[in-house]
Structure formats: structure tokens, C-alpha cells
Design a protein around this motif. Structure first.
Motif, short mmCIF file in Angstrom:
data_model
loop_
_atom_site.label_atom_id
_atom_site.label_comp_id
_atom_site.label_asym_id
_atom_site.label_seq_id
_atom_site.Cartn_x
_atom_site.Cartn_y
_atom_site.Cartn_z
N SER A 195 19.27 37.82 -2.65
CA SER A 195 18.15 38.70 -3.03
C SER A 195 18.38 39.28 -4.42
CB SER A 195 18.01 39.83 -2.01
OG SER A 195 17.67 39.32 -0.73
N CYS A 196 19.62 39.71 -4.68
CA CYS A 196 19.96 40.27 -5.98
C CYS A 196 19.82 39.21 -7.07
CB CYS A 196 21.40 40.80 -5.94
SG CYS A 196 21.99 41.52 -7.48
N ASP A 220 17.88 36.51 -7.07
CA ASP A 220 16.46 36.20 -7.31
C ASP A 220 15.81 37.28 -8.17
OD1 ASP A 220 16.75 33.93 -5.81
OD2 ASP A 220 15.85 34.77 -3.99
N ASP A 221 16.13 38.53 -7.88
CA ASP A 221 15.53 39.65 -8.61
C ASP A 221 15.94 39.63 -10.08
OD1 ASP A 221 14.21 42.31 -8.85
OD2 ASP A 221 16.28 42.97 -9.20
N ILE A 222 17.24 39.45 -10.33
CA ILE A 222 17.72 39.46 -11.71
C ILE A 222 17.23 38.22 -12.47
CG2 ILE A 222 19.84 39.18 -13.09
CD1 ILE A 222 21.12 41.32 -11.44
N GLU A 275 14.41 36.64 -12.12
CA GLU A 275 13.00 36.85 -12.49
C GLU A 275 12.91 37.80 -13.68
OE1 GLU A 275 8.86 38.55 -10.49
OE2 GLU A 275 10.57 38.01 -9.22
N ARG A 276 13.69 38.86 -13.67
CA ARG A 276 13.64 39.85 -14.77
C ARG A 276 14.28 39.29 -16.04
NH1 ARG A 276 16.60 44.54 -11.83
NH2 ARG A 276 16.26 45.72 -13.76
N ASP A 300 24.32 45.50 -10.52
CA ASP A 300 23.65 45.23 -9.24
C ASP A 300 24.48 44.26 -8.41
OD1 ASP A 300 21.62 46.87 -10.01
OD2 ASP A 300 20.17 45.28 -10.44
#
Length: 360
Positions: A276-277, A279-281, A283-284, A351
Motif C-alpha cells: 500500500s505504501c 503504491d501511494d508513493i 503515484e505521488r 513512510d
């Protein structure tokens, strides 16, 4: 002669224990649960885009926890910070040698079965010097608070070598004993033999992982066993002693099976949170810098929480200037922070570090 805590236990029996049923119904039930948890972990590991995440990170967490059991205390942050340089304070360097010892063992069993020689190589790596079996008498294990002697391991180099040879035969015995039960029983025996002057606990915990890899229950050293042992450290030592004093094998085996199950489930949850971490990073990062669209760059960011410009340049086959630009763009976007360690500038993926170090 009955066992006495202050008399060298040269009469330590060989394995398997005579007249003891190791695979009782509760043990078999716990074995199934532990195997299921390991299989789920293996599946979760295969779903990670970059398996190096676990191969780099989990051994460091295991190094910290296994060292802490022996009162060698450092932080995961310090370990990750110095993972490539091998620097840090004395405790950090010792814990990093645990990771090296683990990889030494993994490499060794690729070429030959696990043996007492492997154990010696592991212990020698832990101490950065040659470690032979104990030759001098007088080793005693005492209660750290009361200083009361609670165990005297076998004495005499020849006696110790004989007991290690018997331990080897049990480790590789061709019988129907489940590999998880074999690991638990063999771990007790290794700790009871206490073959080296120092480092036996850490060496024994490395051997646990190697036995699971040899048995095909793990592909890589991605099981964080020592965290679960720390959570029940008093039980660990109490149950080891109960086997010696009372032949309380069932309680000990159940404890170790629960450690395996708990560790596998915890690591599986950690993998989910890493994904999850990640995927989030990712994208950003794509919005922050052209490097965010480079798959290799994103992979590097999630192999270690601390990243170096030279590592990005080498792994992504870009110039040092380009690597620096990518990393500083992520700092500007709030995805990384930079910190000076000595003369070197490191980039911290906080993160990711938080996911790795928090309890699951």
C-alpha cells in the motif's frame, strides 16, 4: 546421574528424546496452523513487485531483534542508516554482523547441507573472528538478576564435538518428523550444547531460519522470528530450562510453533502495508519528477529506507546529477527527507521506514 544446574551436562541425551512423543495432537494442530501461515507468507511475498524489499529489510529487523534478546540494543533506524556502510556504534555494528551471519548461512546451505561447520561459520561471522568450540571448562549460565547458576553446558572440546555430530544426524534424519517440530527440537539441543564461548543464541536463531529454508518452507530469509521471541522472552528461557529439568518437550515445541505462526502472520501483514505504501508513493512520485516513471528508481526507493545518490545512479544507469535531481525533487514534494551522515547525504523514505518498524 540426575541433572544438576551447576554440574556440566555432559550427559545431555542425543535426539530424538527417548520415550517422548513429540507430535502430540496439540502439536500436530499447531503445526498445521504454522504451516498455513508460512504458505500465506510465501504467497504474499510473491505478490511484491520487488522481492528484494523483504530480502534487504527483514534480515535487518531480525538482526535488531535477535541481538536485543542478548541485550545488544540498537534501533532499526540506526541499522538501516548504516546498512551499506557498516558503521554506527558498537551495538549497531554487532547487529549488522548478525545480518551478515544470516546471509553467510543462507549462502552456505546452497552448496552443502547444514552442519556444525556451518554453525561455526555463522558464529565466526557474528564475532568477526574465528570461533572454535569451547575448550576451557567453567562456562556457567546464570540468572541475570540473582546470579544463581541455572545451567552448566557440556564441557570438553571432544564431548562438544560429539554432541554436535549427533545434533547434525538428527537435523538430517530421514524419518517422518515434521520439519517445524524438528527445528524446535534441534534449537533446544543446540542451545543446550552451547558449543561456543559466546554467540550461541544468535547462531541458533540463524540456524532456525536455515532449517526452514532447507525444508522448503521458506525460499529466502524473510521470517522475522526474533520479534515474537522478544514478546515472550521470559517464556523462551523458562521453557528451554523446563526441557532440561523436566523433559517438558510439548510445551517447548508448542511455543516455537506459535512463534513461527505469529511471525509469519505478522510478516504477511507487513507485506500488505508495504504494498500500500509503495503504491501511494509511486503515484505521488510520478507527479513530482520524471524519475517517478522509472520502475528501477521506484524499486531502489523500497529496498532500503535510506537511499544514496550513488545507488540510484548505478542501479538506474543515469548520471549522478540526474540521480540527485530525482531525489531532491522527492524531497521538495515531501516524499523523502535528506540527512547528512558523516560526509554523505542520505535520502530517507520515512513512510517506508515507519511501515517496516511499527508492530503489526
Amino acid at each position: 546421574m540426575p541433572w544438576s544446574p551447576d554440574v556440566p551436562y555432559n550427559a545431555l541425551p542425543a535426539l530424538p528424546p527417548h520415550g517422548i512423543e513429540l507430535e502430540t495432537k496439540p502439536v500436530l494442530k499447531a503445526t498445521i496452523q504454522a504451516r498455513t501461515a508460512l504458505a500465506t507468507l510465501a504467497q504474499a511475498g510473491r505478490l511484491l513487485p520487488n522481492p528484494n524489499i523483504l530480502i534487504h529489510a527483514v534480515p535487518l529487523l531480525e538482526a535488531q531483534a535477535s541481538s536485543e534478546i542478548e541485550n545488544i540494543v540498537t534501533t532499526a533506524d540506526e541499522l538501516f542508516k548504516h546498512a551499506e556502510s557498516g558503521g554506527g556504534d558498537h551495538a549497531t555494528k554487532e547487529a549488522l554482523r548478525y545480518r551478515s551471519a544470516l546471509f553467510t548461512g543462507v549462502e552456505a546451505i546452497k552448496h552443502r547441507p547444514l552442519t556444525a561447520t556451518t554453525a561455526g561459520e555463522i558464529c565466526s561471522t557474528l564475532h568477526a573472528r574465528e570461533m572454535a568450540v569451547r575448550a576451557l571448562p567453567g562456562t556457567r549460565i546464570a540468572n541475570p538478576t540473582t546470579r544463581e547458576v541455572i545451567y552448566a553446558p557440556p564441557e570438553g572440546a571432544d564431548v562438544i564435538r560429539d554432541k554436535l555430530a549427533a545434533w547434525e544426524r538428527f537435523v538430517h534424519a530421514e524419518d517422518d518428523l515434521d520439519p517445524l517440530v524438528r527445528m524446535a527440537v534441534a534449537h533446544y539441543q543446540f542451545e543446550a550444547i552451547h558449543p561456543f564461548h559466546d554467540g550461541n543464541g544468535r547462531t541458533g536463531r540463524v540456524i532456525n531460519i536455515l532449517m526452514l529454508i532447507e525444508a522448503g518452507l521458506l525460499n529466502d530469509p524473510i521470517l522475522y522470528l526474533s520479534r515474537a521471541i522478544i514478546a515472550r522472552k521470559n517464556d523462551y528461557y523458562r521453557l528451554l530450562r523446563a526441557v532440561t529439568a523436566e523433559q517438558a518437550w510439548t510445551e517447548w515445541v508448542l511455543y516455537m510453533l506459535d512463534v513461527v505462526r505469529d511471525s509469519a502472520e505478522s510478516t504477511t501483514r507487513k507485506i500488505s502495508n508495504i504494498r500500500s505504501c509503495q503504491d501511494d508513493i509511486a503515484e505521488r512520485a510520478r507527479l513530482a519528477t520524471p524519475g517517478g516513471r522509472d520502475a528501477q528508481f521506484l524499486a531502489v526507493l523500497f529496498e532500503q529506507p535510506y537511499c544514496r545518490i550513488t545507488t540510484v545512479a548505478r542501479r538506474c544507469d543515469v548520471s549522478r546529477q540526474t540521480a540527485s535531481t530525482w531525489l531532491h525533487a522527492l524531497v521538495e514534494a515531501g516524499l523523502l527527507s535528506d540527512v547528512k551522515v558523516g560526509r554523505e547525504l542520505l535520502f530517507v523514505n520515512h513512510d517506508f521506514l515507519n511501515v517496516l518498524t511499527r508492530p503489526e
